[in-house]
Design a protein around this motif. Structure first.
Motif: not given
Length: 124
Positions: A49-50, A62, A64-65, A68
């Motif tokens: 997820d990351r 990190e 995300f979304g 990433a």
């Protein structure tokens, strides 16, 4: 939110906007042919997820979304239009690829350059 900073307890970050490395070049509508690529001094690992990233002289982050997805799509240098063409069909909602690249560039995770002019053509 595109990324979350991870701070090492023994290190402190500079003031907001201060950089310990070179200047990041963010994309601009006036430079549609700019090419972006992953910075060469970034270590990274993909999770389900990351994406976790870390530079030699900086704390980790990190991703995300869209950030990433952009990182993973930059397995080789690409222009913003190439990234948008590759990423947009993967998402159900509108995506801000340019904003994600700007955020990555501001953190010195992505480097941008102007695409070379083809032989025989000159900028006017």
């Amino acid at each position: 939110m595109f990324l979350r900073r991870r701070r090492h307890p023994d290190r402190t970050m500079g003031s907001p906007g201060e950089s310990t490395r070179g200047v990041a070049v963010c994309f601009d509508e006036a430079v549609p042919d700019a090419i972006c690529r992953r910075a060469t001094d970034v270590l990274w690992r993909a999770a389900p997820d990351r994406v976790m990233v870390r530079t030699v002289d900086n704390d980790g982050a990190e991703l995300f979304g869209v950030a990433a997805v952009v990182w993973m799509a930059l397995d080789e240098p690409k222009s913003i239009s190439e990234l948008e063409h590759e990423i947009t069909p993967l998402r159900d909602e509108p995506v801000d690829v340019r904003g994600a690249v700007d955020a990555l560039a501001a953190e010195h995770l992505v480097e941008t350059t102007t695409a070379p002019t083809p032989a025989g053509e000159h900028n006017r």
